[in-house]
Design a protein around this motif. Structure first.
Motif, PDB file in Angstrom:
ATOM      1  N   ILE A  17       0.839  -1.206   0.000  1.00  0.00           N
ATOM      2  CA  ILE A  17       0.000   0.000   0.000  1.00  0.00           C
ATOM      3  C   ILE A  17       0.872   1.253   0.000  1.00  0.00           C
ATOM      4  O   ILE A  17       0.592   2.220  -0.719  1.00  0.00           O
ATOM      5  N   SER A  18       1.946   1.236   0.787  1.00  0.00           N
ATOM      6  CA  SER A  18       2.850   2.393   0.816  1.00  0.00           C
ATOM      7  C   SER A  18       3.497   2.620  -0.538  1.00  0.00           C
ATOM      8  O   SER A  18       3.580   3.762  -1.018  1.00  0.00           O
ATOM      9  N   LEU A  19       3.961   1.551  -1.165  1.00  0.00           N
ATOM     10  CA  LEU A  19       4.591   1.689  -2.479  1.00  0.00           C
ATOM     11  C   LEU A  19       3.621   2.235  -3.517  1.00  0.00           C
ATOM     12  O   LEU A  19       3.939   3.170  -4.257  1.00  0.00           O
ATOM     13  N   ILE A  20       2.438   1.657  -3.573  1.00  0.00           N
ATOM     14  CA  ILE A  20       1.451   2.076  -4.570  1.00  0.00           C
ATOM     15  C   ILE A  20       1.014   3.518  -4.336  1.00  0.00           C
ATOM     16  O   ILE A  20       0.936   4.320  -5.273  1.00  0.00           O
ATOM     17  N   GLY A  26       2.995  10.487  -6.068  1.00  0.00           N
ATOM     18  CA  GLY A  26       4.164  11.121  -6.681  1.00  0.00           C
ATOM     19  C   GLY A  26       3.898  11.502  -8.115  1.00  0.00           C
ATOM     20  O   GLY A  26       4.337  12.551  -8.593  1.00  0.00           O
ATOM     21  N   PHE A  27       3.151  10.673  -8.807  1.00  0.00           N
ATOM     22  CA  PHE A  27       2.838  10.946 -10.205  1.00  0.00           C
ATOM     23  C   PHE A  27       1.752  12.017 -10.324  1.00  0.00           C
ATOM     24  O   PHE A  27       1.867  12.935 -11.133  1.00  0.00           O
ATOM     25  N   LEU A  28       0.693  11.919  -9.512  1.00  0.00           N
ATOM     26  CA  LEU A  28      -0.437  12.838  -9.636  1.00  0.00           C
ATOM     27  C   LEU A  28      -0.206  14.173  -8.941  1.00  0.00           C
ATOM     28  O   LEU A  28      -0.523  15.229  -9.492  1.00  0.00           O
ATOM     29  N   LEU A  29       0.307  14.160  -7.726  1.00  0.00           N
ATOM     30  CA  LEU A  29       0.416  15.376  -6.929  1.00  0.00           C
ATOM     31  C   LEU A  29       1.847  15.842  -6.708  1.00  0.00           C
ATOM     32  O   LEU A  29       2.069  16.810  -5.997  1.00  0.00           O
ATOM     33  N   LYS A  30       2.780  15.145  -7.273  1.00  0.00           N
ATOM     34  CA  LYS A  30       4.198  15.464  -7.115  1.00  0.00           C
ATOM     35  C   LYS A  30       4.638  15.458  -5.650  1.00  0.00           C
ATOM     36  O   LYS A  30       5.501  16.212  -5.241  1.00  0.00           O
ATOM     37  N   ILE A  31       4.008  14.578  -4.843  1.00  0.00           N
ATOM     38  CA  ILE A  31       4.429  14.389  -3.460  1.00  0.00           C
ATOM     39  C   ILE A  31       5.501  13.307  -3.469  1.00  0.00           C
ATOM     40  O   ILE A  31       5.288  12.225  -4.001  1.00  0.00           O
ATOM     41  N   LYS A  32       6.629  13.624  -2.891  1.00  0.00           N
ATOM     42  CA  LYS A  32       7.761  12.705  -2.980  1.00  0.00           C
ATOM     43  C   LYS A  32       7.503  11.398  -2.239  1.00  0.00           C
ATOM     44  O   LYS A  32       7.680  10.322  -2.792  1.00  0.00           O
ATOM     45  N   GLU A  33       7.111  11.496  -0.972  1.00  0.00           N
ATOM     46  CA  GLU A  33       6.890  10.277  -0.196  1.00  0.00           C
ATOM     47  C   GLU A  33       5.764  10.534   0.806  1.00  0.00           C
ATOM     48  O   GLU A  33       5.958  11.175   1.829  1.00  0.00           O
ATOM     49  N   PHE A  34       4.587  10.014   0.497  1.00  0.00           N
ATOM     50  CA  PHE A  34       3.440  10.212   1.373  1.00  0.00           C
ATOM     51  C   PHE A  34       3.504   9.290   2.581  1.00  0.00           C
ATOM     52  O   PHE A  34       3.314   9.705   3.708  1.00  0.00           O
ATOM     53  N   PHE A  35       3.774   8.002   2.342  1.00  0.00           N
ATOM     54  CA  PHE A  35       3.971   7.028   3.416  1.00  0.00           C
ATOM     55  C   PHE A  35       5.437   6.599   3.401  1.00  0.00           C
ATOM     56  O   PHE A  35       5.898   6.026   2.425  1.00  0.00           O
ATOM     57  N   PRO A  36       6.170   6.875   4.449  1.00  0.00           N
ATOM     58  CA  PRO A  36       7.570   6.429   4.485  1.00  0.00           C
ATOM     59  C   PRO A  36       7.666   4.904   4.404  1.00  0.00           C
ATOM     60  O   PRO A  36       6.841   4.181   4.959  1.00  0.00           O
ATOM     61  N   LEU A  37       8.649   4.427   3.708  1.00  0.00           N
ATOM     62  CA  LEU A  37       8.851   2.990   3.534  1.00  0.00           C
ATOM     63  C   LEU A  37       9.838   2.457   4.570  1.00  0.00           C
ATOM     64  O   LEU A  37      10.707   1.660   4.268  1.00  0.00           O
TER      65      LEU A  37
END
Length: 178
Positions: A17-20, A26-37
């Motif tokens: 879920i974090s990866l997806i 990242g693609f839609l909103l240009k957020i680098k990392e929403f959920f840290p891995l």
């Protein structure tokens, strides 16, 4: 270590879920990392907590099956309510799901159900699986080794030593992980 093994499917689910979400956001909103891995973020803890609650519910279901073997359905249901509401189980279920207690109760309930069913099962594979469940019980908490007394307290003594051998192989197999 046994709790970590039990949490593997839930950890992997949280990781996927974090990866997806990171790829999509990242693609839609240009957020680098929403959920840290990192394996420690809120999403991982939440899904692992749900996994522990899942094991807790399985423990209640298996405890009900164990109780039904000796008592009526109504009495077994009352015992189930007592386990859930009148013990620390409900506290751990809601406030401390990341502790080992819920997985421990599932492992012990599974081992006890297999102990009760052992008179019906005669195959070597079943004895191996019962030993594997005992090994898992001991991996969750080493103090659970006290449940090994059930091997020597059957309703009637087992005639074949080979059944005990398959049990021991299954019990010690989880410890050889390297």
């Amino acid at each position: 270590m046994g709790v970590g093994i039990a949490w593997i499917p839930f950890f992997l689910f949280a990781h996927i879920i974090s990866l997806i979400s990171n790829i999509l956001l990242g693609f839609l909103l240009k957020i680098k990392e929403f959920f840290p891995l990192d394996g420690y973020s809120y999403l991982y803890i939440a899904i692992i907590s749900l996994g522990s609650c899942f094991y807790g519910l399985l423990a209640l279901f298996l405890s009900f099956r164990v109780s039904k073997r000796f008592f009526s359905t109504e009495d077994s249901f009352l015992a189930l309510l007592n386990i859930f509401l009148a013990s620390p189980f409900v506290f751990v279920f809601y406030w401390m799901p990341t502790y080992a207690h819920l997985v421990d109760s599932f492992a012990i309930a599974l081992f006890l159900l297999m102990w009760i069913e052992k008179e019906k099962k005669k195959g070597k594979l079943w004895w191996f699986l019962w030993g594997l469940s005992f090994g898992f019980v001991c991996l969750v908490r080493w103090q659970n080794i006290v449940f090994s007394i059930l091997l020597f307290a059957p309703p009637r003594f087992h005639k074949l030593f080979i059944n005990h051998l398959f049990f021991l192989i299954g019990a010690f197999l989880p410890f050889f992980h390297n």
